[in-house]
Each structure stands twice: as C-alpha cells, then as structure tokens.
Design a protein around this motif. Sequence first.
Motif, PDB file in Angstrom:
ATOM      1  N   GLN A   1       0.849  -1.193   0.000  1.00  0.00           N
ATOM      2  CA  GLN A   1       0.000   0.000   0.000  1.00  0.00           C
ATOM      3  C   GLN A   1       0.877   1.234   0.000  1.00  0.00           C
ATOM      4  OE1 GLN A   1      -2.876   0.258   3.141  1.00  0.00           O
ATOM      5  NE2 GLN A   1      -3.623   2.275   2.494  1.00  0.00           N
ATOM      6  N   LEU A   2       0.612   2.125  -0.978  1.00  0.00           N
ATOM      7  CA  LEU A   2       1.325   3.385  -1.101  1.00  0.00           C
ATOM      8  C   LEU A   2       0.551   4.484  -0.382  1.00  0.00           C
ATOM      9  CD1 LEU A   2       2.525   3.555  -4.817  1.00  0.00           C
ATOM     10  CD2 LEU A   2       3.989   3.655  -2.810  1.00  0.00           C
TER      11      LEU A   2
ATOM     12  N   LEU B   1       7.126   6.156 -11.416  1.00  0.00           N
ATOM     13  CA  LEU B   1       6.019   6.877 -12.039  1.00  0.00           C
ATOM     14  C   LEU B   1       5.319   5.950 -13.008  1.00  0.00           C
ATOM     15  CD1 LEU B   1       7.615  10.337 -12.854  1.00  0.00           C
ATOM     16  CD2 LEU B   1       5.879   9.870 -11.142  1.00  0.00           C
ATOM     17  N   ALA B   2       4.011   5.968 -12.959  1.00  0.00           N
ATOM     18  CA  ALA B   2       3.249   5.133 -13.876  1.00  0.00           C
ATOM     19  C   ALA B   2       2.973   5.838 -15.186  1.00  0.00           C
ATOM     20  CB  ALA B   2       1.915   4.726 -13.241  1.00  0.00           C
ATOM     21  N   ASP B   3       3.414   7.089 -15.323  1.00  0.00           N
ATOM     22  CA  ASP B   3       3.073   7.871 -16.515  1.00  0.00           C
ATOM     23  C   ASP B   3       4.241   8.754 -16.921  1.00  0.00           C
ATOM     24  OD1 ASP B   3       0.984  10.081 -14.529  1.00  0.00           O
ATOM     25  OD2 ASP B   3       3.035   9.425 -14.300  1.00  0.00           O
TER      26      ASP B   3
ATOM     27  N   ARG C   1       1.225   9.916 -11.250  1.00  0.00           N
ATOM     28  CA  ARG C   1       0.739   8.767 -10.489  1.00  0.00           C
ATOM     29  C   ARG C   1       1.907   7.840 -10.233  1.00  0.00           C
ATOM     30  NH1 ARG C   1      -1.589   3.923 -12.237  1.00  0.00           N
ATOM     31  NH2 ARG C   1      -1.450   4.659 -14.389  1.00  0.00           N
ATOM     32  N   LEU C   2       2.020   7.341  -9.010  1.00  0.00           N
ATOM     33  CA  LEU C   2       3.046   6.377  -8.653  1.00  0.00           C
ATOM     34  C   LEU C   2       2.455   4.983  -8.608  1.00  0.00           C
ATOM     35  CD1 LEU C   2       5.003   8.116  -5.738  1.00  0.00           C
ATOM     36  CD2 LEU C   2       5.477   8.167  -8.183  1.00  0.00           C
TER      37      LEU C   2
ATOM     38  N   ALA D   1      -0.995   5.263  -6.502  1.00  0.00           N
ATOM     39  CA  ALA D   1      -1.536   6.427  -5.786  1.00  0.00           C
ATOM     40  C   ALA D   1      -1.181   7.684  -6.555  1.00  0.00           C
ATOM     41  CB  ALA D   1      -0.981   6.501  -4.368  1.00  0.00           C
ATOM     42  N   PHE D   2      -2.063   8.678  -6.454  1.00  0.00           N
ATOM     43  CA  PHE D   2      -1.783   9.970  -7.073  1.00  0.00           C
ATOM     44  C   PHE D   2      -0.676  10.687  -6.311  1.00  0.00           C
ATOM     45  CE2 PHE D   2      -6.333   9.765  -8.530  1.00  0.00           C
ATOM     46  CZ  PHE D   2      -6.032   9.641  -9.876  1.00  0.00           C
ATOM     47  N   LEU D   3       0.180  11.324  -7.050  1.00  0.00           N
ATOM     48  CA  LEU D   3       1.150  12.242  -6.457  1.00  0.00           C
ATOM     49  C   LEU D   3       0.414  13.567  -6.274  1.00  0.00           C
ATOM     50  CD1 LEU D   3       4.059  12.631  -5.546  1.00  0.00           C
ATOM     51  CD2 LEU D   3       4.645  13.261  -7.886  1.00  0.00           C
TER      52      LEU D   3
END
Length: 822
Positions: free
Chosen positions: A513-514, A547-549, A614-615, A630-632
């Motif tokens: 969990q982030l 980073l997912a993006d 988003r991470l 999770a959103f940064l």
Amino acid sequence: MSSTDPTTTRRGRPRGFLLLAAALLALAGPFGAPSATAVAGAAGAAPARAAAAPASEGPDPIDFAVVVDQSKSLSDRDLVRETEAAALLSQGEISERSRATVIGFGSSEKSGQSPVREVCPPTVVDGAGRQRLSDCVTRLARRDSVRTGPGTDFPAAIRQAVARLTEDPGTGGAGAAKTPRVLFLLTDGRLDVRDSPEYGADPGSRQANGAKRLADELARARAAGVQIWPLGFGGGIDRGALTAMAEGGFRGACSDVPGSAPRMRVVSGSAGIDRALQETFAAARCARIVTGDVARPPADLYVTIPPIATDGSLTVGKHDPKVRVTYYDPEGRKVPLHGSFDGSSFEVSGEDGPVEALRVTNPLPGRWRVRVEAPEGHRGQEVAVRALWQGRLRSAVVLDPASPRPGQRTVVEVRLQTRRGVVVADPRQLEGVTVTAHLAGDGFAPVAFRLADDGRAPDRTAGDVRFTGTVTVPATATGDLELTTSMAAPGITSDRRPFHTRIAEGTPPVVAQLSLERVTAHPGGAVPGVLQVANHDTVPHTLRIALADDAPDTPDTPDTPGTGTGTGGSGPIAGSAAPRISPETVVVPPGGSVDARFTVTLGADTPLGALGSRLAVTDTGRPGETLDSAFLDVRVEAPPTWWERWWPYVTGGAAVLVLLAALTAVQLVARRRRQDLTGVRIELRKEGWVLDTLEVRAGQSPGGEFRFTIEEPAGPAPTLHHAHGARAAHRLRRTGSGALLLRPESGPEIPVHTAVPVEVADAELVIRTPGGFRTRTGPGRIPRGARPGRPPRRPDSASAQGADGTAAAPSAPPAPAPHPDF
C-alpha cells in the motif's frame, strides 16, 4: 507578423522590467525590492508548455452543412447577415478534420431554375479549406433570380444537404461513418412551393405535396443519421414546421448533456442570427461560446478563454473586409497568425472576408485582446469578437486494489486534466459534469457505473475534483481488465482511452500500500511517502516504486500499469521536470513486513499547478502486475521571491529602524532643548555691583553656544553685547547633559554654575537660568534697590556699617547705559 516582441521574455514579461527591478534593488540596498536574480528566477520558474497536440488528439470532427434561405421575402440586408452567420460557422470550426458545405435555396418555378444553389461544396476545414470557404460563402449575399426561384423549398434544401453529408468523403475511411452529421438551416418564413410545377398542377396541391415530401426527406435524414437544427428569424416563421424539422431528423446528440439534442430556435430579426447560429452550432458539437466585446474600430476588444479549454477559435465579425485584426494572448504578447508559439498553434483565415477567425490549439487561458483597426471610411460598423472552445479532457485513474480478484469490490478514483497535463482543480470549471466508467474484460459483459465528487463514501472530499465510485469485478472475470471513463458537460468531451490492469490470481504473496501526503511544494521540493509491504511468501521480494506515466502518451496506446504509457497522468514528464524517487526499490524479507519511507523529489522545471502524476509499486519478480498505485497529490507553486522569503525580517528590521530613528529624534530634540540657552541671563559684575545684563534670545544659541563680548568704552561702565560673527568673543555653551561651560576670549573652557560668579579679566560674570531668578532686568532697567545716581546694594554680602552703626556708603560707579541689544 512577428510571433514575439524582442523586448519580451518567453513568459511575456518585458526584459526591461527585469533590468528596472535590478536597478531599483541596487538603489534600495539590502531592504529594497527583490534582486534581479530573484525576479529572473521567478520569471523562469513558469513551466514549459507542451507542444500542440496532433490532429488525432484534437477535437472530434463533424460534417456539417449550412443551408441558407434565399427566397424573395428576404431583404438584401437579411442576405448579408445570413452570409456572415454562415461564414462564422465555417471559419470558427475548431477541428481541422471537419467538413463543411454551404447551400443556398429558394424554389424552381421555370425552366433553367434549380431550388438549390451549392455555393461551397464539401470542404475539409483545414487551413486551406477555411480560406476557400471564406471566399465561396460570400456568394450567398448575391441572389441569382435567373437560376433560383423566389419560393421556399425546404424538401429540396434538406435533400441536397443530406446527399452531401452522406457521400463518401474519400479520406474518412472506416471511421468516417462515426462522424456526426449536422444540418443547420436558416430561414425567415415557411414552406412555399405554390409556384413549383414539380409539386403538382395547382398551388393547393403543390403545398400539400410539398409538406408530404418534407416529411419524406426528414425520414431520410433520420435514417442517414443527420441532425437538423433549424433557426428562424422574423415574424413570418412557421414554428410548428421548424419543430417538426428538428424532431424529424436524427435525434442523436454529441453527449447526454441537456440541450445537445436537436431543437429549433427563433430570433426576432436577422440582426441576431449570427450569435444565435453560433450558439446553436456550439450546442450541436458540444462546445461553448464566450461572448466578448463589441465596438467600432479602432478599438481593443476582449474575450476570455477558460483554463479548461484545449481547442478554440476566436471569431471576429468584421462586416467590412478592410478591418484589420491583431491578436494578443493573456500575457500581452502578439501571437502569430500561422504556426506555433509557446506550446500553442495558431491558424488564421478569412482576413479578406467579412468574418475572420483565429483557430488556437492548447490556448493560453485568460483574457485575450483583439485589436481592430480600419482606414477612414470603413469604421462605421460594429465589430464583435467571440470565442468558441471545447475542453478535451484526459482521465488519470487509480484502482484500489490495483489488481482486483474476481468478485472483489474495487474503488475507482479519477482525476481530470487537459492535454497540457494541467490537472483540473477548480470544481467551478466542471459545473454540471457527469463522469461514468465502463469495465470490460474477458469472461463477462461490460459493466457501467457512475463516479461522483460529492463527499459520500467512497469519495473522500466533496469538491476536490476527484471523482470516485465502486464496481464489483464479475466473478467470471479472467485475465485483462479494461476501464474506460467518459465525462459529459457543456463544452467538455473525453478522450475515452482505456486504463488496463489484470486480474489477481489466487492469494497474492505480497500485499503493498502506497501512501503519499497531500502537500504544497516548489519545483525542486520533496514529497514524503510511505510504502507498507507484507510478504507472505517464503522468499524475499524486491518492489519498485516508479512513475506510472513518465513516458509520452501516444494516441492509441492504453495505460498499462508499470509501463509508463497512456493517460494515467499528466503526460510526458522528462528531463529536468522529471521527479526522482529515493529509494526506488525496497527488499522485503520472507514472512516479514516493512514500512519503507521514500521521497519524491520534484524536478527543477516541474510545471506549476496541481501535479497529475501517479506512482505505482510493482514486484520485480512479477512484471506487468501493479500491487498498488496512488496519485502524487501535490500542488506546485513558484518558489518564493527574495521579498516573499525575507519580508518578515525586512519589515521587522524596518520597524526597529523606524523606532530607533524616532527615539534618536526624540533624544536629539531633548538634547537640543537642553542645550538651548534661550532665556539665560548673563550679569556683568564688579565688586559686587551689577554693571550690565544680557539675556539670550531665541535663535541666538545655535548648537547650544552663545557668543558675547564685554565692551569697555571710555567713560561709561562696561557693557555686554551679543557677538554677531565676531571672531574674538566669550563663548557660553550648554552640553547635552545640561552643564554650562564658559570659554573666555582667551583661556581654557571652564565649568560654570548658576548664580556662582566667575572671574573674567577684571570683572565677574554670573549666569542665571530661567526659573533661577525671580526678576528679569530688561533693557535699560535699573536693578531693584538701585536709585538714580546711586549704586545698587550688594546682593551677596551684608552692608558695611560705620562706627555709628549707619551704613557706610562706598563710592558709586557710574550708572550703566542702556544695552544696545535690548
């Protein structure tokens, strides 16, 4: 036209301003304005804007036809206004992939006439096409009574438009059939085919047959998917017929937003059809219209483009082609008429026509200035500016859990952002928006559900522009899951690209969990986070946070967790703008749990505003599977300027300095008052007799010093005089502490006490201060106790007595002459 002024910086701030700021700082010293370095740093802290989006990411195209009534009931002025209204649509269209057709219509009553007159064939509304449309649409203003009859043949006009809208565009391919087809009809009256032979032998039957044919053409339009938006003006409108046209065509709409389905509209006269037609056009293509200023040239007209706009056109109703237009963005910079500048692309058309338009991709939000000028003799008509815009938003998606199991309830959270990567953080920009999601995948039928930002669980906070909803993954789901979100609001559309994840198989060996804090940071700042991991496996696992993006989006690439592609965030973040994660990996021992703290350091060039990144945390041993995301959630603000950082100290120091200055001034005033000798009386005495007195007047003791002389003329007694600039003089002064000092004309300075005689030459001086004596000897006055011709009594000793007890009278000195200073 030059795209930039050489005296401006990239963000539009004048370089002269920066130089002036530096000069002011140099003059102001340490407590002055911010330094030039700080100002330049603030100016340079603005984000580099994204490049203009490719056409495939631009607004969806439409095929539209503008059908204009040219019957005999219209005046020449009405025809001109209809022409300009048609030009507003063809010039103001925001997609360069759309097609436009312009058709005039009347009736056919004799040989050689046709009920329709196609002035502009289907034309792609790109740069060259808009210029062709600007030229050909002007032919609507000239009625051709030889080729077109004076009646009003609605069926023929609709038939011609539907034929053009449904023909193969040649370049649309398989996707062309999905392009909306819209017909806009302008008329001032009602069906009139009484003199058209093709409808029957007599006027009565012709009108009845015309009404039947109109119904047939509407059915044909409905079957072909053609929407009909009628606009009537004037007092002879058949409202029932216009309503039947709107309801008889295709009833599809660009969205579920109320008002986007075809409907008729009526205005009182042709003067209002330009605005009404643009508003109708905006409703039909899910765009918005902002009405700007109206004025005669020369003038500055203003119109505002909202932050949510991603595509738009500034339309200028000039009426007169001689009017010339210059465009300035909200930062005051003159923008190019063609090409790219500062992340936006520009393309003007219609410069030599009655309507001019500047199409802008990724416009800078704010108040735009449109400068209109015209030569003498061409300034009589009012010029109006409007902005047609649309916001094509992307969605950033987070699933909890990131890889759900079949039958598991999953929370879906969505944030919205523009193509620039700017996260929409103001709920007022999304007023009336509805967000829906569709979950599809192997083994189950698609599931649709709504997302809300109302503060009700699972949504955490109302109005934070995070739309949240839940969906239960069907128990039959296997393999990949595809989540697509869409949004609908006036002027807003969605890119509709999917978010991909996978079904978790069995009990996961690692649960993660982030957690990231919601913070405000500056470019280059740090954001703390925590990764909580439980390893239920018998071997260690290495988890990676990334980073997912962090890779550029491509038009048809879905968002695959962990791959860094798709629409999950704010678009490409690279170079000096890329965040850094430390540490990037966490090793969890078998059967253990870890609470690993990490830091996300923002890049030096991170764009200002809400960060949409988003991470995601992945297991390096199980590629392609996201454990959590999770959103940064960071709002990036410009670093404080020198003044913002130091103003409390500067103002505090300034206050202390002011206080010290005030105290010093008070002390100086008090010192000067103590030093002031005004009112001090100097007595000249000899052998106990007062020979003369001199009182210091106001202004005679500058700096606390009084200069005087003792004059000894032949005959009369010595006298005291104020020394006016004399070099040789006695000097009486008072120190800041109030002590009196006397410097004789020759000799050292000695202290003087009030009423205590001081020998000077062959006489004595007695100094008396105000309040230290009860009487004052004025000019020419004889001291108390003195008589004319007799000396006064000695004030400081008893009278000498003779042997007989009578007073011994010493010889009296001559009486003093009146003092010249009094």
